[in-house]
Write an enzyme that holds these catalytic residues in place. Structure first.
Site, PDB file in Angstrom:
ATOM      1  CD  GLN A 136      -6.957   9.960  12.078  1.00  0.00           C
ATOM      2  OE1 GLN A 136      -7.030  11.402  12.107  1.00  0.00           O
ATOM      3  NE2 GLN A 136      -5.636   9.483  11.419  1.00  0.00           N
ATOM      4  CB  SER A 171      -1.389   8.868  16.825  1.00  0.00           C
ATOM      5  OG  SER A 171       0.366   8.691  16.018  1.00  0.00           O
ATOM      6  CD  GLU A 254      -4.044  12.330   9.349  1.00  0.00           C
ATOM      7  OE1 GLU A 254      -4.759  11.442   8.646  1.00  0.00           O
ATOM      8  OE2 GLU A 254      -2.713  11.887  10.293  1.00  0.00           O
ATOM      9  CD  GLU A 372       6.461   4.717  -1.392  1.00  0.00           C
ATOM     10  OE1 GLU A 372       6.238   4.664  -0.304  1.00  0.00           O
ATOM     11  OE2 GLU A 372       7.816   3.716  -1.061  1.00  0.00           O
TER      12      GLU A 372
HETATM   13  C1  LIG Z   1       4.129   7.941  13.143  1.00  0.00           C
HETATM   14  C2  LIG Z   1       2.812   7.340  12.548  1.00  0.00           C
HETATM   15  C3  LIG Z   1       1.341   7.645  13.155  1.00  0.00           C
HETATM   16  C4  LIG Z   1       0.968   6.798  12.991  1.00  0.00           C
HETATM   17  N1  LIG Z   1      -1.065   7.610  13.638  1.00  0.00           N
HETATM   18  C5  LIG Z   1      -1.968   7.029  13.015  1.00  0.00           C
HETATM   19  C6  LIG Z   1      -3.252   7.023  14.289  1.00  0.00           C
HETATM   20  O1  LIG Z   1      -3.465   8.267  14.502  1.00  0.00           O
HETATM   21  N2  LIG Z   1      -4.446   6.560  13.494  1.00  0.00           N
HETATM   22  C7  LIG Z   1      -4.331   5.898  12.560  1.00  0.00           C
HETATM   23  O2  LIG Z   1      -5.550   5.451  12.276  1.00  0.00           O
HETATM   24  N3  LIG Z   1      -3.400   5.471  11.656  1.00  0.00           N
HETATM   25  C8  LIG Z   1      -1.801   5.815  12.062  1.00  0.00           C
HETATM   26  N4  LIG Z   1      -0.773   5.559  11.442  1.00  0.00           N
HETATM   27  C9  LIG Z   1      -0.684   4.592  10.518  1.00  0.00           C
HETATM   28  C10 LIG Z   1      -0.774   5.456   8.730  1.00  0.00           C
HETATM   29  O3  LIG Z   1      -1.834   6.487   7.860  1.00  0.00           O
HETATM   30  C11 LIG Z   1      -0.687   4.565   8.084  1.00  0.00           C
HETATM   31  O4  LIG Z   1       0.949   3.992   8.395  1.00  0.00           O
HETATM   32  C12 LIG Z   1       0.032   4.187   6.336  1.00  0.00           C
HETATM   33  O5  LIG Z   1      -1.339   5.232   5.736  1.00  0.00           O
HETATM   34  C13 LIG Z   1       0.510   3.572   5.693  1.00  0.00           C
HETATM   35  O6  LIG Z   1      -0.929   2.217   6.006  1.00  0.00           O
HETATM   36  P1  LIG Z   1       0.097   0.514   6.314  1.00  0.00           P
HETATM   37  O7  LIG Z   1       0.933   0.948   7.369  1.00  0.00           O
HETATM   38  O8  LIG Z   1      -0.619  -0.340   6.592  1.00  0.00           O
HETATM   39  O9  LIG Z   1       1.130   0.639   4.830  1.00  0.00           O
HETATM   40  P2  LIG Z   1       1.037  -0.414   3.694  1.00  0.00           P
HETATM   41  O10 LIG Z   1      -0.903   0.154   2.861  1.00  0.00           O
HETATM   42  O11 LIG Z   1       0.575  -1.789   3.636  1.00  0.00           O
HETATM   43  O12 LIG Z   1       2.082  -0.264   2.726  1.00  0.00           O
HETATM   44  C14 LIG Z   1       2.857  -0.483   2.456  1.00  0.00           C
HETATM   45  C15 LIG Z   1       3.714  -0.014   1.497  1.00  0.00           C
HETATM   46  O13 LIG Z   1       3.252  -0.355   0.265  1.00  0.00           O
HETATM   47  C16 LIG Z   1       3.308   1.079  -0.449  1.00  0.00           C
HETATM   48  N5  LIG Z   1       1.900   1.119  -1.013  1.00  0.00           N
HETATM   49  C17 LIG Z   1       0.684   0.667  -1.022  1.00  0.00           C
HETATM   50  N6  LIG Z   1      -0.004   1.332  -2.028  1.00  0.00           N
HETATM   51  C18 LIG Z   1       0.232   0.958  -2.502  1.00  0.00           C
HETATM   52  C19 LIG Z   1       0.093   1.740  -3.865  1.00  0.00           C
HETATM   53  N7  LIG Z   1      -1.388   1.423  -4.251  1.00  0.00           N
HETATM   54  N8  LIG Z   1       1.870   2.109  -4.920  1.00  0.00           N
HETATM   55  C20 LIG Z   1       2.095   1.867  -4.657  1.00  0.00           C
HETATM   56  N9  LIG Z   1       2.956   1.574  -3.603  1.00  0.00           N
HETATM   57  C21 LIG Z   1       1.614   1.650  -2.289  1.00  0.00           C
HETATM   58  C22 LIG Z   1       3.229   1.839   0.543  1.00  0.00           C
HETATM   59  O14 LIG Z   1       3.946   3.124   0.565  1.00  0.00           O
HETATM   60  C23 LIG Z   1       4.248   1.321   1.799  1.00  0.00           C
HETATM   61  O15 LIG Z   1       5.670   1.513   1.245  1.00  0.00           O
HETATM   62  C24 LIG Z   1       0.506   5.923  11.587  1.00  0.00           C
HETATM   63  C25 LIG Z   1       1.529   5.942  11.457  1.00  0.00           C
HETATM   64  C26 LIG Z   1       2.460   6.475  11.398  1.00  0.00           C
HETATM   65  C27 LIG Z   1       4.385   6.404  10.808  1.00  0.00           C
END
Ligand SMILES: Cc1cc2nc3c(=O)[nH]c(=O)nc-3n(C[C@H](O)[C@H](O)[C@H](O)COP(=O)(O)OP(=O)(O)OC[C@H]3O[C@@H](n4cnc5c(N)ncnc54)[C@H](O)[C@@H]3O)c2cc1C
Length: 407
Positions: A136, A171, A254, A372
């Site tokens: 994805q 992933s 999902e 969050e």
């Molecule tokens: C094990 C694992 C597998 C994954 N597999 C996939 C995959 O196959 N394909 C894919 O596309 N993605 C995948 N992901 C990514 C996952 O969907 C994202 O990590 C997740 O959506 C968070 O986005 P980010 O890491 O950019 O964090 P950010 O969105 O940058 O967030 C950083 C921090 O800020 C907080 N935050 C952000 N916005 C707000 C708000 N509006 N209010 C309060 N707090 C906020 C968040 O909670 C977090 O603590 C995977 C992640 C993990 C850990």
């Protein structure tokens, strides 16, 4: 009411248990079967993908793949409640889910909802057979929680599209044959209306995949760069500019799968609890307290999961209750991790079969929507609290100020 030829849950459970008792595929029962099998990918075992495909082939031959898919496309058309029974039995037996989990639980159902008949005939069967594995391509360095902010661009070129951008945390990308992709096709439209959804062949020169080594020892996800990659217009899923609706469908599937995953937690919890007495810890007050908390929260999570599945079977979900269910599931993983530490004591410093699950536990607060973000959903849509200010939703995406772009 169940369809006339639909098995009742008790006999379905008995069938599942009997089949699992005699079919272990290439695996032995694991102490932490509830981990997504991708956690172990590339953990120094080059046969991992082959074994995963073999296990899925065995599940398929036994009639245990595509349980919720329509019969016309190789499935069994069973309700979510029975799929949850299967997930539970798989967990109790200590067996991992199929390798093509994303294909079966997210890609297939999204293609069924939005795809053309040609796309369904082309892609669905190889998903169930694990002939084609999927990943994805949603998250980007600047678009995770705010997924509609993707900047990976798809540009029309003849009868196809040229794709440029950077995806991350994908992933299974390093062994996937195909991907679902959310890309921007119109920078002048507001962010949710300028995206389009595509199916993309991962095995092409314009796509480079760099696996990320994690503390689990495995490489579950990768950084993916698209530089002049291509996909034909025939692999666009849904209309141009309507990608957000398709992505929402994929995220809904999902979350449903995460609800099913809740039902799986039983196997890991029971195995860990069974270790307490033989280790002489039944009277240890810390272990007792952690065990009581784990069991209580696991049961609450299970009930939330079943509630979500029943609502979905009744055609009412998944709604915001899916956020509650996923939040609860993540907490159970972390409670399990705390108890595993207490039960294993100093042994927790030695790598054993519990280690990957313990090192994986922190990821449950991020994957599939961070805690969050889920709390925001619950605050706004369950409790009716005022919505977060979202100032960029209606302006052209090109004009949105972003930290990764000069203003
Ligand atoms: C094990 C694992 C597998 C994954 N597999 C996939 C995959 O196959 N394909 C894919 O596309 N993605 C995948 N992901 C990514 C996952 O969907 C994202 O990590 C997740 O959506 C968070 O986005 P980010 O890491 O950019 O964090 P950010 O969105 O940058 O967030 C950083 C921090 O800020 C907080 N935050 C952000 N916005 C707000 C708000 N509006 N209010 C309060 N707090 C906020 C968040 O909670 C977090 O603590 C995977 C992640 C993990 C850990």
């Amino acid at each position: 009411m169940a369809a006339p030829d639909e098995p009742d849950p008790a006999s379905f459970r008995a069938q599942a248990r009997a089949w699992l008792a005699t079919h272990a595929g290439p695996y032995r029962p694991s102490a932490s079967p509830d981990l997504p099998s991708v956690v172990f990918a590339d953990a120094g075992d080059p046969t991992w993908v082959d074994r995963g495909r073999a296990w899925q082939a065995e599940l398929r031959a036994g009639g245990w793949a595509g349980l919720g898919w329509p019969e016309a496309y190789g499935g069994r058309d069973l309700p979510l409640a029975l799929r949850a029974v299967w997930a539970e039995e798989l967990s109790v037996a200590g067996m991992p889910p199929p390798i093509n989990l994303l294909g079966e639980t997210v890609v297939g159902p999204t293609v069924l909802d939005h795809g053309t008949e040609v796309q369904k005939r082309r892609f669905l069967a190889p998903i169930l057979e694990a002939d084609e594995l999927w990943c994805q391509l949603f998250t980007e360095p600047g678009a995770g929680s705010d997924l509609a902010a993707v900047t990976t661009t798809a540009r029309r070129d003849g009868d196809g599209w040229v794709l440029d951008g950077h995806k991350t945390w994908t992933s299974g990308a390093h062994y996937a044959d195909f991907a679902i992709l959310l890309a921007r096709t119109d920078w002048d439209a507001p962010k949710h209306r300028g995206c389009t959804f595509f199916l993309v062949d991962m095995r092409q020169p314009g796509i480079s995949v760099a696996p990320v080594r994690q503390m689990t020892g495995g490489s579950a996800f990768s950084d993916v760069v698209l530089a002049g990659a291509r996909t034909p217009d025939g692999l666009r899923l849904g209309d141009e500019g309507a990608g957000w609706a398709v992505a929402t469908t994929a995220l809904r599937h999902e979350r449903l799968h995460l609800g099913l995953g809740l039902a799986r937690a039983g196997g890991s919890v029971e195995r860990l609890l069974a270790e307490i007495r033989p280790r002489g810890l039944a009277d240890d007050p810390v272990v007792r307290q952690l065990a009581a908390r784990l069991v209580t929260e696991a049961r609450c999570a299970r009930h939330l999961g079943w509630r979500m599945l029943s609502l979905a079977d009744a055609g009412a979900g998944p709604g915001p209750e899916a956020a509650l269910a996923k939040l609860a599931a993540g907490r159970v993983s972390r409670r399990w991790d705390e108890l595993a530490d207490a039960v294993r004591g100093a042994g927790a410093m030695v790598r054993d079969e519990y280690t990957p699950a313990q090192l994986w536990a922190p990821a449950t607060r991020i994957a599939g929507g961070t805690d969050e973000i889920l709390k925001n959903v619950i605050a706004e849509r369950v409790l009716g609290l005022p919505a977060e200010p979202r100032t960029d939703a209606s302006m052209p995406f090109r004009d949105v100020t972003r930290s990764d772009r000069p203003t």
